[in-house]
Design an enzyme around this catalytic site. Structure first.
Site, short mmCIF file in Angstrom:
data_model
loop_
_atom_site.label_atom_id
_atom_site.label_comp_id
_atom_site.label_asym_id
_atom_site.label_seq_id
_atom_site.Cartn_x
_atom_site.Cartn_y
_atom_site.Cartn_z
N CYS A 206 55.21 11.23 48.16
CA CYS A 206 56.31 12.51 47.99
C CYS A 206 55.39 13.87 47.75
O CYS A 206 54.90 13.81 46.65
CB CYS A 206 57.51 12.29 47.16
SG CYS A 206 58.57 13.65 47.28
N THR B 1 55.46 14.15 54.76
CA THR B 1 55.46 15.32 55.33
C THR B 1 54.10 16.10 54.79
O THR B 1 53.45 15.60 54.12
CB THR B 1 56.69 16.27 54.63
OG1 THR B 1 56.52 16.09 53.10
CG2 THR B 1 57.91 15.77 55.14
#
Lengths: 249, 305
Positions: free
Chosen positions: B131, B194
């Site tokens: 993350c 991401t």
């Protein structure tokens, strides 16, 4: 929530940078004033959340201000254009709380969602007062429309070029009301939070990812727990709001 | 249905389509729009040991063909997930679900996974060592082979469920990290999380996101994801869950040709909540068009010759 293809019926400028768009299509998912639709626009990745100004079966009115690329594109859409929308998003205002003299306070493009609310309150048999605040004369819209519904309408402009010179709070201070409903910029909310004499409902704005509760992009803390502006909001009760000290940049 | 089915770490999926963690909540919102039991499975919102509110807002920024988010792992904490969300989820989803877990220490990861190991509804643990939106943890475990291996070992020690390690693309050599996880006992690898990115508001001249940076996702990142899935497939034997910018059935097939056994769909769910339904429906026709009989036949197909 429902995914709907709407068709643009008309799209006209009604004030400085402010447009009124009428759409045709299924409005059955819209069940309360203050809800919004999330529009897919060609060339933009995220949808654009726009509050519902008014709706009836088969038709929907949106009033939006051109502030960025998405709303700029919206302002160029011609009648007949199809728009994919997620319809009936958010909780909306609760008209049961109004009492017999509700006060509606709108700032700038926060005014539109109050229109359907005002219409429903009048239909319920109560007489709303509507206080609208704008920067300047060129920004004013919908004064006549609210009057036509039978509301007492007050307009303030910051520069005094139309209506009363000053802010919505200057007018609110001398009014009597049983409950209030508001939508507008956060600085206006902060000013109001210090002067309001009854409980009320505030409609908040935030940058959203999805608009329907999946991404947690627009969360806020309240006295009744974490809420998603797009799902448990955008309308919050005054008793649950935590007014943070600093104004967001 | 058989044409689409794949096997992920010993469990058969009706199709390889899995909504990615953080883009599907616990499924309820989507269940209003379609029967989510058509999905292969879904990966629910990233879960941590303690409840988290996440980062200040704005947490979202628009990009060309994508978006940035800096939510910061908002979730009610593992106990509430088990006592409240899983029972609610069961009412809208009757298949095994993928539990996505994050942590700030090796002990955190192990604790949360151990708690979720007791839940029958959970079919796989997707351990997020990637993350980008939390400080002092998360991604740091996924940027260093030794740390990623340590988390993998600790989690494997507390669960019998298949453990899939979710990797960050924000590294110099993703292959060495994937290999370290495999050597440490991982049952699968999922990638990519991401890409670290940012936007600046021209009016305020400040970053759009309150946290300044966030994770860039959406259609724009598909080529990066394909490249990394392709590289990792060459290096590991365990199955890969491919994700990053997948928006349509063609993207799914590309991802499987690169080496993915199953495919997660992320940001597309946020802009088109019916995306996964559309993808599952259009897959057979796209397979026909490209002469694909069964999806299992094409996993890693781009590597042959």
């Amino acid at each position: 929530m429902k995914e709907v293809i709407y068709k643009v019926v008309s799209n006209q400028k009604i004030a400085r940078d402010v447009y009124k768009m009428i759409l045709s299509g299924d409005t059955s998912a819209i069940t309360a004033p203050g809800q919004f639709v999330n529009l897919k626009l060609d060339g933009f990745y995220l949808r654009r959340p726009i509050s519902v100004c008014d709706c009836e079966p088969g038709h929907l009115t949106l009033i939006y201000k051109v502030v960025g690329g998405g709303t700029e594109l919206m302002s160029t859409l011609l009648p007949g254009t199809e728009i994919n929308a997620l319809s009936g998003l958010g909780n909306g205002y609760n008209t049961d709380k109004s009492g017999d003299r509700p006060l509606l306070v709108g700032g700038g493009v926060g005014v539109p969602p109050l229109y359907k609310l005002c219409r429903e309150l009048v239909a319920k048999g109560v007489k709303p007062s509507v206080v609208m605040g704008f920067n300047s004369k060129d920004d004013v819209f919908y004064e006549q429309e609210f009057k036509a519904l039978g509301a007492d309408v007050y307009v303030a402009t910051a520069d005094g070029s139309y209506g009363e010179k000053g802010f919505v709070t200057d007018i609110i201070k001398r009014l009597h009301y049983t409950f209030f409903y508001t939508c507008g910029p956060e600085p206006m909310f902060r000013a109001m939070s210090g002067v309001m004499k009854t409980p009320g409902q505030y409609s908040f704005e935030e940058r959203m990812g999805c608009g329907f509760g999946a991404c947690m992009g627009c969360s806020c803390k309240t006295l009744t727990g974490n809420k998603r502006i797009c799902r448990e909001g955008p309308v919050m009760n005054s008793e649950e709001i935590i007014w943070e000290k600093e104004v967001k940049g | 249905m058989r044409r689409l089915s794949v096997n992920l770490c010993g469990t058969s999926l009706d199709n390889p389509i899995i909504p990615a963690s953080g883009t599907f909540g616990y499924g309820y919102e989507f269940a209003e729009l379609y029967d989510i039991n058509i999905l292969g499975t879904f990966s629910f919102k990233g879960t941590t040991r303690e409840p988290r509110f996440g980062n200040p807002t704005p947490r979202i920024a628009e990009c060309t063909a994508g978006m940035i988010n800096a939510v910061g792992l908002q979730n009610p904490g593992v106990e509430k997930v088990i006592s409240e969300e899983l029972p609610k989820m069961k009412r809208v989803f009757n298949k095994k679900v993928m539990a996505n877990v994050s942590g700030f220490s090796v002990e955190d990861y192990a604790y949360t996974c151990e708690r979720l190991d007791h839940c029958d509804e959970v079919g796989w643990l997707e351990v997020n060592v990637s993350c980008p939106n939390v400080h002092g943890g998360g991604m740091s475990f996924g940027t260093e082979p030794k740390a990623a291996a340590e988390v993998t070992k600790a989690v494997k020690a507390v669960t019998k469920k298949p453990v899939i390690i979710k990797l960050s693309p924000n590294v110099t050599d993703i292959v060495s990290i994937a290999k370290a996880c495999e050597d440490a006992g991982a049952d699968g690898i999922s990638l990519i999380n991401t890409l670290l990115g940012m936007r600046i508001d021209l009016r305020t001249k400040k970053p759009v996101i309150a946290n300044k940076m966030g994770g860039f996702s959406g259609a724009a990142i598909l080529p990066v994801a394909l490249r990394m899935v392709y590289q990792v497939y060459e290096a590991v034997k365990i199955p890969i869950v491919g994700m990053g910018g997948v928006s349509c059935a063609k993207d799914v097939i590309e991802m499987m040709l690169a080496g993915a056994t199953a495919v997660e769909v992320g940001a597309q769910n946020l802009v088109e909540p019916l995306a996964c339904k559309y993808i599952i429906e259009e897959l057979p026709a796209v397979m026909d068009k490209y002469g694909i009989k069964n999806l299992t036949d094409i996993i890693g197909g781009a590597h042959n010759g």
